[in-house]
Design a protein around this motif. Structure first.
Motif, short mmCIF file in Angstrom:
data_model
loop_
_atom_site.label_atom_id
_atom_site.label_comp_id
_atom_site.label_asym_id
_atom_site.label_seq_id
_atom_site.Cartn_x
_atom_site.Cartn_y
_atom_site.Cartn_z
N SER A 140 0.70 -1.08 -0.02
CA SER A 140 -0.02 -0.07 0.03
C SER A 140 0.94 1.38 0.08
CB SER A 140 -0.78 0.05 1.45
OG SER A 140 -1.80 -0.98 1.38
N MET A 141 2.28 1.07 0.26
CA MET A 141 2.92 2.42 0.24
C MET A 141 3.49 2.93 -1.11
SD MET A 141 6.35 2.79 2.67
CE MET A 141 7.30 1.63 1.98
N HIS A 142 3.22 3.96 -1.21
CA HIS A 142 3.86 4.75 -2.57
C HIS A 142 5.20 4.73 -2.35
CE1 HIS A 142 4.32 7.63 -5.85
NE2 HIS A 142 4.73 8.39 -4.98
N VAL A 143 6.13 4.33 -3.32
CA VAL A 143 7.47 4.18 -3.18
C VAL A 143 8.16 4.64 -4.45
CG1 VAL A 143 7.39 1.85 -1.68
CG2 VAL A 143 7.37 1.91 -4.43
N ASP A 144 7.31 5.15 -5.50
CA ASP A 144 8.29 5.66 -6.55
C ASP A 144 9.08 6.72 -6.46
OD1 ASP A 144 6.40 4.02 -8.08
OD2 ASP A 144 5.17 5.10 -8.81
N ASP A 145 9.10 7.53 -5.44
CA ASP A 145 10.07 8.50 -5.21
C ASP A 145 10.85 7.92 -4.00
OD1 ASP A 145 8.04 8.36 -2.92
OD2 ASP A 145 8.12 10.51 -2.70
N LEU A 146 10.93 6.78 -3.80
CA LEU A 146 11.98 6.25 -2.51
C LEU A 146 13.18 5.52 -3.39
CD1 LEU A 146 9.68 5.25 0.00
CD2 LEU A 146 10.82 7.35 -0.03
N ASP A 147 14.23 5.13 -2.75
CA ASP A 147 15.10 4.34 -3.50
C ASP A 147 15.37 3.15 -2.84
OD1 ASP A 147 16.48 5.58 -5.73
OD2 ASP A 147 16.33 7.13 -4.56
N GLY A 148 15.07 3.26 -1.32
CA GLY A 148 15.02 1.96 -0.55
C GLY A 148 14.69 2.28 0.84
N GLY A 149 15.25 1.24 1.91
CA GLY A 149 15.11 1.38 3.06
C GLY A 149 15.87 0.45 3.98
N ALA A 150 15.81 0.59 5.22
CA ALA A 150 16.49 -0.45 6.16
C ALA A 150 15.09 -0.87 7.17
CB ALA A 150 17.23 0.18 7.20
N TRP A 151 15.14 -2.31 7.14
CA TRP A 151 14.06 -2.95 7.92
C TRP A 151 14.52 -3.56 9.03
CZ3 TRP A 151 11.51 -8.12 6.25
CH2 TRP A 151 10.59 -8.27 7.17
N SER A 152 14.08 -3.74 10.17
CA SER A 152 14.65 -4.09 11.35
C SER A 152 13.41 -4.94 12.01
CB SER A 152 15.17 -3.26 12.61
OG SER A 152 14.47 -2.30 12.78
N PRO A 153 13.03 -6.14 11.58
CA PRO A 153 11.73 -6.78 12.08
C PRO A 153 11.92 -7.29 13.32
CG PRO A 153 13.40 -8.47 10.63
CD PRO A 153 14.01 -7.12 10.70
N GLY A 154 13.03 -7.06 14.22
CA GLY A 154 12.91 -7.62 15.47
C GLY A 154 12.54 -6.78 16.65
N ASP A 155 12.49 -5.22 15.96
CA ASP A 155 12.16 -4.10 16.75
C ASP A 155 10.24 -3.91 17.00
OD1 ASP A 155 14.84 -3.52 16.81
OD2 ASP A 155 14.83 -2.10 15.46
N GLY A 156 10.19 -2.91 17.68
CA GLY A 156 8.63 -2.74 17.86
C GLY A 156 8.18 -1.62 18.72
N TRP A 157 7.40 -1.57 19.50
CA TRP A 157 6.65 -0.88 20.34
C TRP A 157 5.85 -1.41 21.46
CZ3 TRP A 157 5.16 -1.05 15.15
CH2 TRP A 157 4.20 -1.53 14.95
N CYS A 158 5.74 -0.54 22.57
CA CYS A 158 5.00 -1.30 23.72
C CYS A 158 4.12 -0.16 24.44
CB CYS A 158 5.93 -1.63 24.71
SG CYS A 158 7.02 -0.26 25.81
N ASP A 159 3.49 -0.18 25.45
CA ASP A 159 2.47 0.62 26.22
C ASP A 159 3.39 1.51 27.00
OD1 ASP A 159 0.67 2.05 27.82
OD2 ASP A 159 0.05 0.43 28.90
N PRO A 160 3.74 2.64 26.55
CA PRO A 160 4.61 3.57 27.42
C PRO A 160 4.34 3.72 28.91
CG PRO A 160 3.70 4.73 25.83
CD PRO A 160 3.32 3.64 25.54
N ASN A 161 3.08 3.94 29.08
CA ASN A 161 2.46 3.94 30.51
C ASN A 161 2.63 2.88 31.36
OD1 ASN A 161 1.12 5.73 32.46
ND2 ASN A 161 -0.69 4.49 32.35
N GLY A 162 2.19 1.71 30.80
CA GLY A 162 2.54 0.39 31.52
C GLY A 162 3.99 0.25 31.70
N PHE A 163 4.72 0.56 30.93
CA PHE A 163 6.26 0.59 31.16
C PHE A 163 6.80 1.21 32.38
CE2 PHE A 163 10.55 1.48 28.96
CZ PHE A 163 11.15 0.12 29.40
N LEU A 164 6.18 2.43 32.34
CA LEU A 164 6.52 3.42 33.56
C LEU A 164 6.03 2.89 34.74
CD1 LEU A 164 7.84 6.02 35.01
CD2 LEU A 164 5.95 7.26 33.99
#
Length: 394
Positions: A140-164
């Motif tokens: 779904s991403m428009h990529v015609d104006d991009l040349d590439g990227g770096a993907w780190s599949p093991g990264d992510g996100w969490c609930d910051p309030n629960g973390f604190l």
């Protein structure tokens, strides 16, 4: 949350996620150590962590930041069990859907490739993608104006309030005392800090003092005569939905500071204005999403975000290190060497809090960094006016 004690081994100014992790690792190293955390707001209403996006990634160029991410992400992954109190776990809803940095131009691609080699050399799973690779990963991403990227599949996100809140609950169970007050000054004695004055009255002595006051850290350091180049930078976070469903997204980020990710049935993210006037401003400009964020979203994902509804916008503060965008972690060499700083994370404080907390605990307990050498992130570079910047990473 008042204190009956007037003397501690360690006094920490700031009870956010960094201050809590300093206390946690001090207790891990020396369970009998007496630690107090001075935090003026028990609700954490304006704390940066609870207003953050919760992302944690290894896509940095400085080896110190990559290594801090390696350590911290593993702690976040296992947070529910590690920070359990008794039989009660501490869930923080870790979502491991990866990070994706996207760029255009040969120079930007070379920079990502050079960064990726450093990241991979330190054990990070980072994969370079060309334009076709981007299209395959996110149709779904428009990529015609991009040349590439770096993907780190093991990264992510969490609930910051629960973390604190989970970290705070854990350190309290270990015997750390929280004092609801504000550090209003320091008592200097023979080249060392001997006590901290509190805004509510009284003086507390300690052997070691830690400044983990986040966006307020420059004021705390100034009380000790230390000039800290850290300023509060307002940024907005938005929760929004598109008019069409698309594939689950990683945390997508570009060099113009557009950054967003999947969040339940919608998305969470924003676009930081680096030129935002510095100051403690929590006002919300509801035009910002329509005028700045939506056009960037609609360009990048036209299928989903040609039409979009912003359900909520909130503001928070980066503790922006004006020297170079990297944190200041360590002592003030040659001046009050029992005064430690862990501040200026510039939007990366939540993800690096476990590693930064461990580093300060090592300095206090052993007098040196024992695991990750963070010497280049010390205050010496501030005194010498020698920036140590990330390359192409915001």
């Amino acid at each position: 949350m008042g204190s009956e004690r007037r003397k501690y081994d360690v006094l920490i100014a700031g009870g956010g996620i960094v201050g809590c992790y300093v206390a946690y690792f001090l207790k891990q190293r020396a369970p009998a150590i007496e630690v107090a955390v001075v935090e003026p707001d028990a609700t954490y209403e304006y704390a940066s962590t609870v207003r953050a996006s919760g992302g944690a990634r290894r896509l940095f160029s400085c080896p110190e930041n990559i290594e801090m991410s390696n350590f911290s992400i593993e702690r976040i992954r296992h947070f529910a069990a590690e920070m359990a109190v008794g039989n009660e776990p501490a869930p923080i809803d870790w979502v491991e859907q990866g990070y994706l940095f996207i760029v255009a131009g040969d120079a930007a691609m070379r920079m990502l490739e050079e960064n990726a080699r450093v990241q991979q050399s330190l054990g990070a799973d980072v994969r370079m993608l060309d334009r076709d690779g981007l299209r395959s990963l996110l149709p779904s991403m428009h990529v015609d104006d991009l040349d590439g990227g770096a993907w780190s599949p093991g990264d992510g996100w969490c609930d910051p309030n629960g973390f604190l809140q989970g970290t705070r609950r854990k350190v309290k169970s270990l015997g750390v005392e929280f004092i609801q007050d504000r550090v209003s000054g320091f008592v200097l004695n023979n080249g060392r800090i001997s006590a901290a004055a509190l805004g509510g009255g009284g003086v507390i002595e300690a052997d070691h003092f830690v400044n983990a006051a986040g966006a307020w850290s420059a004021q705390v350091s100034a009380m000790a005569g230390m000039a800290l180049p850290v300023s509060p930078l307002r940024r907005f976070e938005h929760y929004f939905t598109g008019h069409r469903q698309i594939e689950p997204l990683p945390y997508v980020k570009d060099l113009q500071r557009l950054a967003f990710r999947s969040e339940g049935r919608g998305f969470s993210g924003g676009l930081v204005n680096s030129n935002e006037p510095r100051g403690f401003n929590f006002d919300v400009d509801h035009r910002y999403f329509d005028e700045v964020v939506w056009p960037a979203l609609a360009h990048r994902f036209p299928t989903a975000f040609g039409g979009v509804k912003c359900h909520r916008t909130w503001s928070g503060l980066y503790e922006q290190c004006e020297l170079d965008g990297n944190p200041i972690i360590g002592t003030w060499t040659g001046n009050h060497e029992n005064f430690y700083v862990a501040a200026g994370f510039s939007g990366h404080g939540m993800m690096h809090a476990p590693a930064a907390g461990r580093a300060i605990a090592e300095l206090i307990d052993a007098g040196r960094f024992e695991t990750i050498d963070l010497g280049r992130l010390g205050y010496e570079r501030v005194m010498k006016n020698e920036p140590y910047r990330e390359r192409g990473i915001l």
